[in-house]
Design a protein around this motif. Structure first.
Motif, PDB file in Angstrom:
ATOM      1  N   SER A 332     -21.301 -56.488 122.645  1.00  0.00           N
ATOM      2  CA  SER A 332     -20.821 -57.252 121.488  1.00  0.00           C
ATOM      3  C   SER A 332     -20.047 -56.347 120.533  1.00  0.00           C
ATOM      4  CB  SER A 332     -21.996 -57.905 120.756  1.00  0.00           C
ATOM      5  OG  SER A 332     -22.611 -58.877 121.572  1.00  0.00           O
ATOM      6  N   ASN A 333     -20.579 -55.131 120.318  1.00  0.00           N
ATOM      7  CA  ASN A 333     -19.879 -54.176 119.453  1.00  0.00           C
ATOM      8  C   ASN A 333     -18.506 -53.823 120.024  1.00  0.00           C
ATOM      9  OD1 ASN A 333     -22.045 -54.080 117.716  1.00  0.00           O
ATOM     10  ND2 ASN A 333     -22.940 -52.242 118.630  1.00  0.00           N
ATOM     11  N   ALA A 334     -18.464 -53.560 121.328  1.00  0.00           N
ATOM     12  CA  ALA A 334     -17.198 -53.204 121.971  1.00  0.00           C
ATOM     13  C   ALA A 334     -16.227 -54.370 121.949  1.00  0.00           C
ATOM     14  CB  ALA A 334     -17.455 -52.756 123.415  1.00  0.00           C
ATOM     15  N   GLU A 336     -16.044 -56.922 119.792  1.00  0.00           N
ATOM     16  CA  GLU A 336     -15.504 -57.134 118.450  1.00  0.00           C
ATOM     17  C   GLU A 336     -14.483 -56.062 118.091  1.00  0.00           C
ATOM     18  OE1 GLU A 336     -15.905 -59.750 116.471  1.00  0.00           O
ATOM     19  OE2 GLU A 336     -17.012 -60.582 118.181  1.00  0.00           O
ATOM     20  N   PHE A 337     -14.731 -54.812 118.508  1.00  0.00           N
ATOM     21  CA  PHE A 337     -13.799 -53.729 118.216  1.00  0.00           C
ATOM     22  C   PHE A 337     -12.457 -53.954 118.912  1.00  0.00           C
ATOM     23  CE2 PHE A 337     -11.701 -49.710 118.899  1.00  0.00           C
ATOM     24  CZ  PHE A 337     -11.864 -49.050 117.683  1.00  0.00           C
ATOM     25  N   VAL A 338     -12.523 -54.320 120.197  1.00  0.00           N
ATOM     26  CA  VAL A 338     -11.295 -54.489 120.985  1.00  0.00           C
ATOM     27  C   VAL A 338     -10.462 -55.657 120.462  1.00  0.00           C
ATOM     28  CG1 VAL A 338     -10.414 -55.119 123.274  1.00  0.00           C
ATOM     29  CG2 VAL A 338     -12.203 -53.402 123.059  1.00  0.00           C
ATOM     30  N   LYS A 339     -11.124 -56.710 119.967  1.00  0.00           N
ATOM     31  CA  LYS A 339     -10.369 -57.834 119.405  1.00  0.00           C
ATOM     32  C   LYS A 339      -9.533 -57.399 118.206  1.00  0.00           C
ATOM     33  CE  LYS A 339     -13.592 -60.945 118.738  1.00  0.00           C
ATOM     34  NZ  LYS A 339     -14.206 -62.254 118.387  1.00  0.00           N
ATOM     35  N   LYS A 340     -10.040 -56.409 117.466  1.00  0.00           N
ATOM     36  CA  LYS A 340      -9.336 -55.950 116.265  1.00  0.00           C
ATOM     37  C   LYS A 340      -8.382 -54.783 116.560  1.00  0.00           C
ATOM     38  CE  LYS A 340     -13.298 -57.220 113.380  1.00  0.00           C
ATOM     39  NZ  LYS A 340     -14.430 -56.698 112.570  1.00  0.00           N
ATOM     40  N   LYS A 341      -8.790 -53.877 117.477  1.00  0.00           N
ATOM     41  CA  LYS A 341      -7.986 -52.673 117.741  1.00  0.00           C
ATOM     42  C   LYS A 341      -7.891 -52.405 119.245  1.00  0.00           C
ATOM     43  CE  LYS A 341      -9.211 -50.286 113.452  1.00  0.00           C
ATOM     44  NZ  LYS A 341      -9.827 -49.060 112.871  1.00  0.00           N
ATOM     45  N   ILE A 380     -10.523 -42.968 118.975  1.00  0.00           N
ATOM     46  CA  ILE A 380     -11.930 -43.389 118.873  1.00  0.00           C
ATOM     47  C   ILE A 380     -12.812 -42.582 119.821  1.00  0.00           C
ATOM     48  CG2 ILE A 380     -11.403 -45.730 118.105  1.00  0.00           C
ATOM     49  CD1 ILE A 380     -11.872 -46.651 121.032  1.00  0.00           C
ATOM     50  N   ILE A 383     -16.590 -42.611 119.044  1.00  0.00           N
ATOM     51  CA  ILE A 383     -17.255 -43.873 118.692  1.00  0.00           C
ATOM     52  C   ILE A 383     -18.439 -44.141 119.621  1.00  0.00           C
ATOM     53  CG2 ILE A 383     -15.944 -45.445 120.197  1.00  0.00           C
ATOM     54  CD1 ILE A 383     -15.744 -47.353 117.768  1.00  0.00           C
ATOM     55  N   PHE A 385     -20.786 -47.438 120.907  1.00  0.00           N
ATOM     56  CA  PHE A 385     -21.108 -48.865 120.926  1.00  0.00           C
ATOM     57  C   PHE A 385     -22.571 -49.083 121.312  1.00  0.00           C
ATOM     58  CE2 PHE A 385     -16.488 -48.897 122.098  1.00  0.00           C
ATOM     59  CZ  PHE A 385     -16.042 -49.447 120.908  1.00  0.00           C
TER      60      PHE A 385
END
Length: 421
Positions: A332-334, A336-341, A380, A383, A385
């Motif tokens: 879920s963390n990954a 959400e991150f990919v949707k933004k960046k 990143i 980072i 996740f």
């Protein structure tokens, strides 16, 4: 039709004007109504709960279009039946094939049907109680419109029952029924008009006086919940099942499983148990996750009532297992991150090497170097996740390896890395 024809069949709508409810489809601005106005035909899959009128609406739509249609069933109709139907449809300028249980259409039949649907030789009208986004083959799904046929409201069912009592095609006012008796049947029908009509027919044959509420209750002996698949109650039970498993309350989990089993909603049970297994148990007990999958397969094979045995096994197993949401949180963390960046893949990780020399390319033959290579984009590279929890020995072992790997300094300088022996 003769006197032996079931009442529910006699009352099936012949055109869209006869359809009860479903204003989003047959109302003045509904999809099907607009399609008829413009004489534009579509291939459609109608999905929704039992008794809400999927096949009936498909037939009414075809009749309202005033075109040829042929009815088939994905399970009982064989390849020869399908081929004959296609040949017959080809004799007309436009024609529908109405396919019940369309989610059960196997690959052989799809291969025969799809080219004709794609080029508009025929139009497919499918009907299914299954979730089309899960159960319908993508090859079919991409060629049709998906239209939800909603469960009828209590008022809709009541309207249908009154119509059946009064209609010359139905009971033709041969019986009378108290309003509270009609209300009761409408409530326990759970949006399934066919169920209500079937019981209305039974009552009409066994009573020659005005039918009262007490008469109805004496005749209908089925537990209300199994009939009343109210949206809120249904989804509340599904939600409570997962929360009870997550909270390790095995008795509560079994209670909510039993409610869903009484309703014989195998599809919802399987989907929720599988999601719960991966989301809430996950890495804490991977074997329980696998056992849940196999229990669902067995339940599907044996069907109800025996399906409650493997399903009960899975619920006990999951409820009493240690819990870990680490993998679910990580993806879920990954996500959400990919949707933004969304960042580009590093050159040496790409499938086809472009402008990367042999010295700087990925070392397929050097497994000793794989853990030392940087895989995340530079921006990143540090980072995280995945967040370890360690609720079982298995997960503790994974976490020990995770911390070991995190301590390794990774690099993008593959040339220099390869020089080290």
């Amino acid at each position: 039709m003769n006197h032996l024809t079931p009442l529910a069949f006699k009352m099936r709508p012949q055109t869209l004007d006869d359809v009860i409810g479903q204003d989003h489809l047959v109302g003045s601005n509904g999809f099907l109504r607009q399609s008829i106005k413009t004489k534009t035909m579509f291939s459609i899959i109608f999905f929704g709960p039992p008794g809400c009128g999927k096949t009936t609406i498909a037939e009414a739509y075809a009749r309202s279009m005033d075109v040829k249609f042929i009815k088939l069933n994905a399970v009982t109709s064989n390849k020869k039946d399908l081929e004959q139907a296609i040949e017959e449809c080809r004799m007309f300028e436009k024609a529908f094939i109405i396919m019940d249980e369309v989610h059960r259409l196997n690959k052989d039949k799809q291969d025969i049907l799809l080219p004709y649907v794609e080029d508009g030789t025929i139009y497919l009208l499918g009907a299914t109680t299954a979730n089309p986004y899960i159960s319908i083959n993508p090859a079919i799904r991409s060629r049709v419109h998906l239209l939800e046929v909603k469960k009828l409201s209590i008022a809709d069912v009541k309207k249908g029952l009154k119509k059946a009592i009064e209609s010359p095609f139905g009971l033709n006012n041969k019986i009378t029924m108290d309003d509270d008796a009609i209300d009761y049947i409408s409530q326990i029908s759970g949006g399934d008009l066919r169920f209500g009509l079937n019981y209305l027919e039974v009552l009409s044959m066994s009573h020659d006086h005005t039918i009262s509420l007490n008469d109805v209750k004496q005749t209908i002996k089925v537990p209300n919940y199994s009939l009343d698949k109210n949206d809120d109650e249904h989804y509340n039970a599904v939600s409570a099942l997962q929360k009870s498993i997550r909270g390790s309350d095995v008795d509560a989990a079994l209670y909510y499983l039993a409610k869903l089993c009484v309703a014989q909603d195998l599809e919802s049970i399987q989907r929720r148990l599988l999601v719960t297994a991966y989301e809430d148990v996950g890495l804490a007990n991977p074997q329980a996750v696998d056992r849940t999958y196999h229990a669902c397969q067995v339940a599907n094979m044996v069907g109800f009532p025996e399906a409650i045995i493997p399903l009960g096994f899975a619920v006990c197993d999951l409820a009493l297992s240690p819990k870990s949401k680490a993998s679910q949180k990580a993806i879920s963390n990954a996500f959400e991150f990919v949707k933004k960046k969304p960042l580009d893949v590093l050159d040496y990780l790409k499938l086809t090497r472009v402008n990367v020399s042999e010295e700087d390319s990925y070392p397929y033959n050097r497994p000793d170097l794989w853990e030392k290579i940087q895989y995340l984009p530079e921006m990143i590279k540090n980072i995280s996740f995945y967040e370890p929890t360690g609720t079982s020995k298995y997960e503790q072992a994974l976490n020990a390896n995770y911390h070991r790997l995190k301590s390794i300094k990774r690099t993008t300088n593959l040339r220099k890395l390869k020089e080290k022996k």
